[in-house]
Each structure stands twice: as structure tokens, then as C-alpha cells.
Design an enzyme around this catalytic site. Structure first.
Site, mmCIF file in Angstrom:
data_model
loop_
_atom_site.group_PDB
_atom_site.id
_atom_site.type_symbol
_atom_site.label_atom_id
_atom_site.label_comp_id
_atom_site.label_asym_id
_atom_site.label_seq_id
_atom_site.Cartn_x
_atom_site.Cartn_y
_atom_site.Cartn_z
ATOM 1 N N GLU C 31 0.828 -1.206 0.000
ATOM 2 C CA GLU C 31 0.000 0.000 0.000
ATOM 3 C C GLU C 31 0.865 1.260 0.000
ATOM 4 O OE1 GLU C 31 -2.330 -0.580 3.563
ATOM 5 O OE2 GLU C 31 -2.955 -2.541 2.836
ATOM 6 N N SER C 60 -5.943 -4.376 1.307
ATOM 7 C CA SER C 60 -6.456 -5.745 1.285
ATOM 8 C C SER C 60 -5.310 -6.678 1.659
ATOM 9 C CB SER C 60 -6.957 -6.110 -0.124
ATOM 10 O OG SER C 60 -7.881 -5.171 -0.621
ATOM 11 N N GLU C 61 -4.919 -6.671 2.916
ATOM 12 C CA GLU C 61 -3.712 -7.401 3.311
ATOM 13 C C GLU C 61 -3.770 -8.875 2.961
ATOM 14 O OE1 GLU C 61 -5.039 -5.001 5.081
ATOM 15 O OE2 GLU C 61 -3.373 -3.592 5.227
ATOM 16 N N PHE C 84 2.862 -2.052 8.448
ATOM 17 C CA PHE C 84 3.190 -2.208 9.860
ATOM 18 C C PHE C 84 3.115 -3.700 10.205
ATOM 19 C CE2 PHE C 84 2.028 2.226 9.973
ATOM 20 C CZ PHE C 84 2.732 2.763 11.038
ATOM 21 N N ALA C 85 4.000 -4.145 11.068
ATOM 22 C CA ALA C 85 3.988 -5.557 11.467
ATOM 23 C C ALA C 85 2.636 -5.945 12.050
ATOM 24 C CB ALA C 85 5.086 -5.817 12.493
ATOM 25 N N ASP C 86 1.969 -4.952 12.643
ATOM 26 C CA ASP C 86 0.663 -5.216 13.243
ATOM 27 C C ASP C 86 -0.340 -5.756 12.226
ATOM 28 O OD1 ASP C 86 0.956 -3.279 15.945
ATOM 29 O OD2 ASP C 86 2.114 -2.708 14.207
ATOM 30 N N HIS C 130 -0.132 -0.170 16.279
ATOM 31 C CA HIS C 130 0.970 0.204 15.386
ATOM 32 C C HIS C 130 2.314 0.106 16.097
ATOM 33 C CE1 HIS C 130 -2.495 2.080 13.351
ATOM 34 N NE2 HIS C 130 -1.783 2.105 12.252
HETATM 35 C C1 LIG Z 1 -5.251 -3.115 8.072
HETATM 36 C C2 LIG Z 1 -4.586 -1.806 7.879
HETATM 37 N N1 LIG Z 1 -3.891 -1.589 6.748
HETATM 38 C C3 LIG Z 1 -3.245 -0.412 6.555
HETATM 39 C C4 LIG Z 1 -3.305 0.567 7.505
HETATM 40 C C5 LIG Z 1 -2.548 1.878 7.310
HETATM 41 N N2 LIG Z 1 -3.494 2.936 7.044
HETATM 42 C C6 LIG Z 1 -4.007 3.670 8.042
HETATM 43 S S1 LIG Z 1 -5.194 4.717 7.536
HETATM 44 C C7 LIG Z 1 -5.010 4.223 5.939
HETATM 45 C C8 LIG Z 1 -5.870 4.812 4.876
HETATM 46 C C9 LIG Z 1 -7.281 4.535 5.178
HETATM 47 O O1 LIG Z 1 -8.064 5.100 4.199
HETATM 48 P P1 LIG Z 1 -9.622 5.258 4.398
HETATM 49 O O2 LIG Z 1 -10.207 3.980 4.876
HETATM 50 O O3 LIG Z 1 -10.142 5.806 3.135
HETATM 51 O O4 LIG Z 1 -9.794 6.292 5.587
HETATM 52 P P2 LIG Z 1 -9.320 7.823 5.601
HETATM 53 O O5 LIG Z 1 -7.930 7.829 6.137
HETATM 54 O O6 LIG Z 1 -9.411 8.342 4.233
HETATM 55 O O7 LIG Z 1 -10.266 8.481 6.534
HETATM 56 C C10 LIG Z 1 -4.043 3.246 5.836
HETATM 57 C C11 LIG Z 1 -3.633 2.590 4.591
HETATM 58 C C12 LIG Z 1 -4.025 0.289 8.680
HETATM 59 N N3 LIG Z 1 -4.086 1.170 9.680
HETATM 60 N N4 LIG Z 1 -4.675 -0.883 8.833
#
Ligand SMILES: Cc1ncc(C[n+]2csc(CCOP(=O)(O)OP(=O)(O)O)c2C)c(N)n1
Ligand SMILES: Cc1ncc(C[n+]2csc(CCOP(=O)(O)OP(=O)(O)O)c2C)c(N)n1
Ligand SMILES: [Mg+2]
Ligand SMILES: [Mg+2]
Lengths: 324, 331, 329
Positions: C31, C60-61, C84-86, C130
Site C-alpha cells: 500500500e 487488502s492485506e 506495519f507488522a501489526d 501500530h
Molecule cells: C489493516 C490496515 N492496513 C493499513 C493501515 C494503514 N493505514 C491507516 S489509515 C489508511 C488509509 C485509510 O483510508 P480510508 O479507509 O479511506 O480512511 P481515511 O484515512 O481516508 O479516513 C491506511 C492505509 C491500517 N491502519 N490498517
């Protein structure tokens, strides 16, 4: 916009939107002064979704939140003092400093918590829906998630389950068109998120998420359906975040968004639009607005002061609260 | 004989081979010669054969716990299959996999899976790899109706769609996921309907009509090879046996099963071929006989094959094999 | 040797760049890689240098890791970035049931040249979702190899070795060491998987560590030196396969052992190392083996809480005094 809600509610909604905006602006300042650690994900620009969605809810209804969740907390009735204290990591915060910005919960106010994992809230909302159904109450669940969450497997599993059991869950997509740096058009295989409702046989709507009254009306209908056992709805609220993804995003997201696009959306500011409407409809006057702004300012400043004056938790408290 | 007829006879032969393989497997299991669990695909042969008959050897498939039919239809060696079912060292996986984990990478069979929906993400990877390498291979993901409600379905269809990957998602909707009926567990009437959510074509076909299945697969394969992206195909079918051998089947009635015997894909195609005068009694008898003799040989091969040495359990974990003794001392 | 000072991030990017030039089957998937260069900027420049080979995904992990696996099975060498490892938890079926088992379950038919890379660790007030250190789960899973280096030199050499390995690698890097610097040769080199390295020679006590704890260990050793205590710091670099030879050699020399990791002590990798040392080298030991790690709680947000939960230099020093039976002054 049709004049279908009473003026007092209008004013309350306006006040809430301003509160959210001010809270976020103040939080960013505190972050820049290193008083808030970690990171925050401001929801500036998306206030109409928070307020439009939460206004038709009762206190005992549930809300499931995301990493960009301050606005939703406030709209669901959270105490600003305890929120700000949590952001500062203080012992008086909602989670006694254990959660921080991305993990605020207020179980008494029906707020089942924000989540650091994208897409993790949806199954929790399903669980709350099952619980409502088994207990036989007429509560509902508002489940917030971003456009990024729409491609997680949890979305699919949750919408299917909510649909087969007709659970009282409203799935609210805060579609700000970006998941971090990824534009929605590159990540999602349909043009409108609401089209995905067809895959679950439930109603789905794409709406202007910067129009608080529109959000309110659609949400109210969805809540009505949910309370009367007619099952879930998918609401795709199209909006825009004015700020970057988080406080560390260079140039408020300029690496992946054009300046023109950003300016265009800022022109559609939900607060500005609602304000113009309220003035036009003579619901709001200069006088009342002054009052509202003063009130909001005071409550935010009180919250900041409360948070600053509160003590940090004792280090040893780190080992408490793991088990009941 | 017309070319079509040749192909049809080959389709028929392949379905019979799967039917007999599965039937004999059921018998071997009942006789205690196969350890573990067995999921038979009796009644679903048209789906395996109809789809795999449109593929080339270098195309990929992923299959499921109910995967013997797919493996055979993709060209799997029944000797090594029986040997694997019996846990012998000559089996596809040297006895490490068993019924639910047969793979043959030389035939593009990327493996059966014990995890429902486990094949989806893998097929996305295969599709992506095809695209990056620039070949015109295609990749087929077989899955059950039960799998269509799991998250990997969603993530995979979305990804395959946005990247236009050369993939066929083939649902074998046999009406049940173990004991749970499709209508109870699924919020739409047909799995194919879900293609709308990914902006890709979706087709629901009579999965017990081999020619209909084949026709849908041909079209989807062509689309995929031309770089036009994935297709979702739903083969509506019915499993005539229990979910696993030994299943008491309390979730459905005898009558329901008997009704579906009428729609047995092999019987239907047999009648069709006879009506068209492509197949006669004598040819038919020979087909069944030849298959039985091949399968009997294969069973004999498996039964005569040795079990693996116990120490073999410590091998094959990593590409650079760690010294098994070291493994054990660290176990 | 031509040494340059690079950060861990730079060392990693350099390794990726070299391997992508060397082998066209290497690609990066995850991502926010293209516009953002990865959330820590770790891929900056690569998307431009290798168009089409740095691939942005939806969130989509499950499908991301699975796509890595499927591509690895069909002739590619994917490098998966998990943010993130999480978030490994969102792809647990793929990692544990599929990636780890496919080769063995299918009787050794397949190679899985796959790297799953993820930043781990606490210390940035990133809170419970995180901040985790989850290496023990994956060391516990047969079929995976686990790497967690600390210095740019090791990061570069191990990234390259991991990409070239035909086995699946879970590669962790602590978020707090991304910008820490160290010498890296300009010449091509690899560091073999499964080899630890002594980062400081000593004779009184062996401090076995990895990832960020190596930095704390070296600081602790420096302080203890003033007190006349000579600590040997063994950086595991690769956690599995475990470099038992190096561990045994050091323990046989010092007869005293402290094991340190940021993950919580309970069932952490230290438990395994410690158990094995007492099984095989009991007679060599002059003192009980001690372990230092986090408390068994999720990582809390607030700085005083987080500091309390995760171990640092002080806990190491305290434990070494205890092992030596000395009073701290
Ligand atoms: C499972 C997971 N994958 C990746 C992330 C890292 N991450 C945090 S917010 C984000 C974007 C999220 O986008 P969206 O759902 O559109 O929410 P927005 O930030 O636009 O409010 C990502 C990739 C995460 N926190 N959790
Ligand atoms: C993730 C997962 N959940 C549950 C199971 C247990 N299980 C094995 S097969 C099966 C039913 C699968 O149904 P379907 O996908 O329709 O395939 P079918 O058996 O009908 O071919 C279940 C529930 C499993 N193996 N994996
Ligand atoms: Mg978004
Ligand atoms: Mg089924």
C-alpha cells in the site's frame, strides 16, 4: 435543501460542526507544539458526515469508529475534556492515556471505539447488531469506515452477515476519495461504492457528504429501517479531507493530490455551505452565531486547559486494565 | 467423426474418469485404506471438466478441499493421486499432503486447499505474475458457494478487476457449505450477481450441463487471454454425496438428493451423446472398462508403494534443506 | 572497501535497487508505495526507476500477501510491504496456513521466494495497533524464516540475501532505527541468512539481542565498561534459522547470559534461546539466564506508560548486575 428539521436541531448541528473543526485545529496546534505525541488524523472537511450521521442517533445507539474519528466521537456526544486529555496521554482521558487519538472509546455514550486497523470496525458493528437483535431492543449501530476499508475482506463478510440476519446496522462510508495516498479510482473496481450494496441485496446510496442536511435525511431513513427490523443500509458519503492523511503528511497531501483539486473541494466546505443555508433560511443570525462561536471557543479552551493540567498516568498503571 | 464429437467424447471420458476415481476412493476410504477425511465431487464433474477442458497445460488452477476432479481434469496422474490419498511416498506430496492438499506444479496445479477460500489470494498472485511476465496464460480459481462469503473472495475479485488480471473465478455452487444451505448463508440469490460489485462480467450457468459450462469458460478464457480481465462464473450444481465421507447429512432429505440424481451431469451427457449417435452401448462399455482398468492399476501402484520413512517428516520444509537431525534437535 | 554512511532506509532502498536491476523477476507490492514512497519513505525513487514493478494495492492485506505467494509460486520474486507488522494479523491465514506450509505440504514441489517486510516495534506513541513486535509468532511457525537486523550494513546484506532466498522470509525492521546511520560498503556483498555477529567482544557476560535492543545493548556495554564489566554483545540478525553455533561459542566463553528483545518476555524468542542453552550447555552456566523484554500488555499510548512497558538500556544494566551477583552503585 428542504427545510425539514427543526431550527433548534439545525443550530445544534451547526454548533457541533464548528466544535469539531475547532477541536481538530486546536489538536493540530498542540501536536505541532509536541504536546500530542504519535500522530493524529484530522477530519477537517468531513464534519457534515459526522454530524449528519450522529444526529438521528440516540445516546444508547452504538457507533463504531475509525482512525479519523474525533469528529464522530464529538457528534456522538463525547466529552471534549476527556477527549483532549486522551490525546495528550493524560490519566483523565477516556482511556487513561492508554489509547490516544486513534483509540478513543466511550462505552457509556455508545461509542464502541476507534480503530487503528483499517476495516476492523465492521465485524464489531455486526456483533453489536446481533446483540441488539438478541436482546430485542430497538437500538441501531452506526458503523463508520473509510473508502480504503471497502476493499478489506471484513467489509464483505460483515455486509453479508448483516444482510442475511437483517441486522440494525448502518454502514457509513466516509468516502474522502483517498486511502492515504491511494485515490479511490485506483483501488476500487466500481465507480460508486454504493453499488456494492447490490452484492448483498441491501439498499445503498451515494450522497453528497458535504451537505449535512442530505446526510441527516438519508441517515434518518436508514435508522428508521434499522429500528423497524428492515435491516442494514450502506451509505456512501462523498467528502474530502482538507488536511493531509495525518499530521506527518507533507503539504497536506500535495504529493498525491493536485492543488486545483484541493482548492475546489475546500470551496465546498460543509460548514460554509451550512452556514450560508442557515443565514438564507434565517435560522442563524450574526448574533446567534457570535454566541455559538464564543461557546465553542470556551468549551475547547476548557478542554485544552483540563488536559494540560491533568497528570500523566503513573508508569506502573501500564500493567493495569488488561483483564477484568 | 467431426472434431466436436471427438472433443465431446473426450469430455465424457474425463467425467467418467472422475466419477470412477471418486467412487473407488469412497470405497477405499470405507475399507479403511485411506486415512483422514475425504470430500468427494460426485455430481460436480461437469464443472471440473467443462472448465479445465478449455485450459492449456501451462495455465494455472487453484482448487479446494473438494479438488480431486479438478486435478484429474487438469491432467493429474491418478497413480500419484491414489498414492497421496493413501499417504505413500510415491504420492504427489510424498504423503505429506493427503486428499486436501494435492498439487502438481508442472501441470500448473497450484494446489488444493484445506482453508475455505484459501485459493483466492493465490490466484491473484498467479494472475499478477502472468501479467508481469507478459505471457498469455490464464489462471482459474475454483471455489465453493461457502467460500463466496469469505473476505478473500472480495479482496481478490476487487484486485483482479482493477488490474484486469487473466483470471476465471469459478464458483461451484453445490447449494451447501458443509451443513449450511446457500440461501441461508448468502445475501443474494446467485453468486454471479456479486460480479456487479467488481465491475466484471458474471455468469450463472447450469453446472450440470457440461456444454454450457464449457461454453461459458471458453468465453471467459478468451477474454482473459486478450487482457480484458477476470470473469466470475457460477456453476450451479449439487453434490450427490455427503460433505465428507461419513457425513450423516441431517441437513437435507433423501428426496432432495434423489431429485438431483435426475440431473446427474454424466447421465445427461451420456443420453445426449447417444441421442446424437456419437456414443453407442458398446463404446460406452469400453470407455467405462478402460477407465476402470487404469484406475485399478493406479490403486495397485499406490497400495504397493511404500510409506515414507518417518524421518522424511523433517524434510521439505525449506528449499535449502536443513539437516533433519538438526531440525529435530531444535524441534 | 569503499565505506559510506547510510541510514537503514537508504541501505534498504539500495539493496532493493540492486536486486531489481539484477533480477527482473523481483517486484515490490503493497500500500502507498508509488506516490508516497512507502509510509517511511523507504521506497523513494524506486517507482520511477522501475515503472510497473512497484505496485500500489488497495487496502487488502489478505490479498496482498496471497498475491505475493501466488506470484512466488509462478516464477516471480515478490517483496511484500505490509506497512506495519501489526497488519500481519490481517493476513494471518496467508502467512501461517499458506506461505509457511505450501512447500512442505506439497512434498517439496514448490519454491517460495517471497519476502514479507514489515516495520515493527514501539517507542513512537503509535499505540496498540501500530507498535507490536510479533516475531515470536512467526518463529514458532514451521516453514518461515525470520530476520530482524539493526545496522544498515546488515540490513542491506540481509535484504539482498532474503530476496535471493527460495524460502519465505518475514523481515522485520524496527521503526525507530530507520534513520540511524552506519557504514555500508559500496561494493556488492551479501550476508547469509542464519548468521549472528558479535558486535562487541567481551568476556564477562553474553548479551544476546536483535533489532533495536542491539543499540541498547551496546550502550549498556559501554556504561558497564566503566565499571569494569566486559559485555559481549551478540546480534542475532536472523532469528530463524537460529545461529546456535555462535550462541554456544559465546556462552562457552562467558558462562553468563542475558537475552533481550522488545517483544514481551512471556513466550518470546528469549524463552526458546534460554531453554536451549540450559538443555545443551547446562554445565557451562555460572548463573541463571535472565531475559529482558516488554511487559505482557498491549503497547500503551501515553509516553510514561510506553516507556515503562518497553525495555531499554537501564533494564539491561540492572539485569547484568544481577547475573554477576553484584550490587549496582
Ligand atoms: C489493516 C490496515 N492496513 C493499513 C493501515 C494503514 N493505514 C491507516 S489509515 C489508511 C488509509 C485509510 O483510508 P480510508 O479507509 O479511506 O480512511 P481515511 O484515512 O481516508 O479516513 C491506511 C492505509 C491500517 N491502519 N490498517
Ligand atoms: C476457513 C475455513 N472455515 C471452515 C472450514 C471447514 N469447512 C471445510 S469445507 C466447508 C464447507 C465449504 O463449503 P463450500 O465452499 O460451499 O464448498 P463445498 O464443500 O460445498 O464444495 C467448511 C465449512 C475450513 N476448512 N476453512
Ligand atoms: Mg479515505
Ligand atoms: Mg458448497
Amino acid at each position: 435543501m428542504v427545510h425539514s428539521i427543526d431550527p433548534t436541531l439545525h443550530l445544534k448541528m451547526y454548533e457541533q460542526m464548528i466544535t469539531i473543526r475547532s477541536f481538530e485545529e486546536r489538536a493540530i496546534e498542540l501536536f505541532e507544539h509536541n504536546l500530542i505525541r504519535g500522530n493524529i488524523h484530522p477530519c477537517i472537511g468531513q464534519e457534515a458526515v459526522s454530524v449528519g450521521v450522529c444526529s438521528p442517533l440516540r445516546r444508547e445507539d452504538y457507533m463504531v469508529n475509525t482512525h479519523r474519528g474525533h469528529g464522530n466521537c464529538i457528534a456522538k456526544g463525547a466529552d471534549l475534556k476527556r477527549m483532549m486529555a486522551e490525546l495528550l496521554g493524560k490519566s483523565t482521558g477516556y482511556c487513561k492515556g492508554k489509547g490516544g487519538s486513534m483509540h478513543i472509546a466511550d462505552f457509556e455514550g455508545g461509542n464502541l471505539g476507534a480503530n487503528g486497523i483499517v476495516g476492523a470496525g465492521l465485524p464489531i458493528a455486526v456483533g453489536a447488531g446481533i446483540s441488539i437483535q438478541i436482546r430485542g431492543t430497538d437500538q441501531v449501530v452506526a458503523c463508520f469506515f473509510g473508502d480504503g476499508a471497502v476493499n478489506q475482506g471484513t467489509f464483505h463478510e460483515s455486509l453479508n452477515m448483516a444482510a442475511i440476519w437483517k441486522l440494525p446496522v448502518i454502514f457509513v462510508c466516509e468516502n474522502n476519495q483517498y486511502a492515504l495516498s491511494t485515490p479511490i479510482r485506483e483501488a476500487i473496481s466500481v465507480s460508486r461504492i454504493s453499488d456494492r450494496a447490490l452484492a448483498y441485496g441491501i439498499p445503498g446510496m451515494t450522497i453528497d457528504g458535504n451537505d449535512v442536511i442530505e446526510v441527516y435525511k438519508q441517515m434518518k431513513e436508514a435508522v428508521e429501517r434499522a429500528r423497524t427490523g428492515k435491516g442494514p443500509t450502506l451509505l456512501d458519503c462523498v467528502t474530502y479531507r482538507f488536511f493531509g492523511h495525518f499530521t506527518g503528511d507533507p503539504g497536506r497531501g500535495i504529493t498525491y493530490r493536485s492543488r486545483e483539486e484541493m482548492e475546489e473541494w475546500m470551496g465546498r466546505c460543509p460548514i460554509k455551505r451550512f452556514r450560508e443555508y442557515l443565514f438564507r433560511e434565517k435560522i442563524l443570525t450574526e448574533e446567534t452565531e457570535k454566541g455559538i462561536l464564543a461557546k465553542v471557543k470556551t468549551s475547547i479552551e476548557e478542554a485544552v486547559q483540563f488536559a494540560m493540567e491533568s497528570p500523566f498516568p503513573l508508569p506502573e498503571e501500564a500493567t493495569q486494565d488488561l483483564f477484568y | 467423426m467431426k472434431e466436436d464429437h471427438q472433443i465431446w467424447l473426450e469430455l465424457y471420458r474425463m467425467m467418467v474418469k472422475i466419477r470412477r476415481f471418486e467412487t473407488l476412493t469412497g470405497e477405499l476410504f470405507a475399507a479403511g485404506k485411506i486415512p483422514g477425511f475425504i470430500h468427494l465431487s460426485i455430481g460436480q464433474e461437469a464443472s471440473s471438466v467443462g472448465v479445465c477442458s478449455t485450459l492449456r497445460p501451462e495455465d494455472y488452477i487453484t482448487t479446494t478441499h473438494r479438488g480431486h476432479g479438478h486435478v484429474i481434469a487438469k491432467g493429474g496422474d491418478v497413480k500419484r493421486m491414489f498414492a497421496e490419498l493413501m499417504g505413500r511416498s510415491t504420492g504427489y506430496c510424498k504423503g505429506k499432503g493427503g486428499s486436501m492438499h494435492i498439487a502438481d506444479f508442472s501441470l500448473g496445479i497450484l494446489g488444493a486447499n484445506g482453508v475455505v477460500a484459501g485459493g483466492f489470494p493465490i490466484i491473484v498472485g498467479a494472475g499478477l505474475s502472468i501479467k508481469l511476465r507478459g505471457t498469455d496464460q490464464v489462471a482459474v480459481c475454483f471455489f465453493g458457494d461457502g467460500a463466496s462469503n469469505r473476505g478473500p473472495f472480495h479482496e481478490a475479485l476487487n484486485m483482479a478487476s482493477i488490474w484486469k488480471l487473466p483470471i476465471l473465478f469459478v464458483c461451484e455452487n453445490n447449494q451447501f457449505a458443509s451443513t449450511t444451505s446457500f440461501h441461508y448463508s448468502t445475501s443474494v440469490k446467485s453468486v454471479a450477481q456479486r460480479s456487479i460489485a467488481y465491475g466484471i462480467p458474471g455468469r450463472s450457468v447450469d453446472g450440470n450441463d457440461i456444454l454450457e459450462v464449457r461454453e461459458a469458460a471458453l468465453e471467459a478464457v478468451e477474454r482473459a487471454r486478450k487482457g480484458e480481465g477476470p470473469t466470475l462464473i457460477e456453476n450451479r450444481t449439487y453434490r450427490l454425496r455427503g460433505h465428507f465421507e461419513g457425513d450423516p447429512q441431517r441437513y437435507r432429505t433423501k428426496e432432495e438428493v434423489e431429485n438431483f440424481l435426475e440431473k446427474d451431469p454424466i447421465k445427461r451427457f451420456q443420453e445426449f451423446l447417444k441421442n446424437e449417435k456419437i456414443l453407442n452401448e458398446e463404446m460406452d462399455r469400453q470407455i467405462w472398462q478402460a477407465i476402470d482398468s487404469e484406475l485399478t492399476d493406479a490403486i495397485r501402484f499406490a497400495e504397493k508403494s511404500p510409506y515414507p520413512q518417518p524421518m522424511e517428516a523433517l524434510r521439505d520444509l525449506y528449499a535449502e534443506d536443513v539437516d533433519p537431525l538438526f531440525q529435530r534437535s531444535l524441534a | 572497501m569503499n565505506l559510506r554512511e547510510l541510514t537503514n532506509t537508504e541501505a534498504m532502498a539500495e539493496a532493493l535497487r540492486e536486486e531489481m536491476i539484477r533480477d527482473p523477476s523481483v517486484f515490490i507490492i503493497g500500500e502507498d508505495l508509488v506516490a508516497h514512497g512507502g509510509i517511511f519513505g523507504q521506497f523513494i525513487g524506486l517507482p520511477q526507476a522501475f515503472p510497473g514493478r512497484v505496485i500500489d494495492t488497495p487496502i487488502s492485506e489478505t490479498a496482498i500477501v496471497g498475491a505475493g505467494l501466488g506470484a512466488a509460486l509462478t516464477g516471480m520474486r515478490p517483496f511484500v510491504d505490509l506497512h506495519f507488522a501489526d497488519f500481519t494479523t490481517c493476513a494471518m491465514d496467508e502467512i501461517v496456513n499458506q506461505v509457511a506450509k505450501i512447500r512442505y505440504m506439497f512434498g517439496g514441489q514448490a519454491k517460495i521466494p517471497l519476502v514479507i517486510w514489515a516495520p515493527d516495534g514501539a517507542g513512537l506513541s503509535a499505540a496498540a495497533h501500530h507498535s507490536q513486535s510479533l516475531e515470536a509468532w512467526f518463529i514458532h511457525t514451521p516453514g518461515l524464516k525470520v530476520v530482524s537486523p539493526c545496522f544498515p550494513y546488515d540490513v542491506k546484506g540481509l535484504i539482498k540475501a532474503s530476496i535471493r532466498s527460495d524460502d519465505p522470509i518475514i523481515f522485520f525492521m524496527h521503526k525507530k532505527i530507520f534513520s540511524s546511520k552506519g557504514p555500508v560498503p559500496a561494493e556488492e556483498y551479501l550476508i547469509p541468512l542464519g548468521k549472528a555477529e558479535i558486535k562487541r567482544k567481551g568476556k564477562d557476560v553474553t548479551l544476546i539481542a536483535y533489532s533495536i535492543m542491539v543499540l541498547h545493548a551496546l550502550e549498556a556495554a559501554k556504561e558497564l565498561e566503566k565499571e569494569g564489566i566486559d559485555v559481549e554483545v551478540l546480534d542475532l540478525r536472523t532469528l530463524w534459522p537460529m545461529d546456535w553455533e555462535s550462541i554456544a561459542e559465546s556462552v562457552t566463553k562467558t558462562h553468563r547470559v542475558l537475552i533481550a528483545h522488545e517483544a514481551c518476555v512471556t513466550c518470546g524468542f528469549g524463552a526458546e534461546i534460554s531453554a536451549r542453552i540450559q538443555e545443551e550447555l547446562f554445565d557451562e552456566l555460572d548463573a541463571p539466564i535472565l531475559r529482558v523484554g516488554a511487559y505482557r500488555v498491549p503497547i500503551p499510548f501515553s509516553p510514561p506508560l510506553e516507556r515503562f512497558v518497553i525495555p531499554g538500556k537501564e533494564s539491561l544494566i540492572k539485569s547484568i548486575y544481577k547475573i554477576l551477583g553484584k550490587e549496582m552503585n
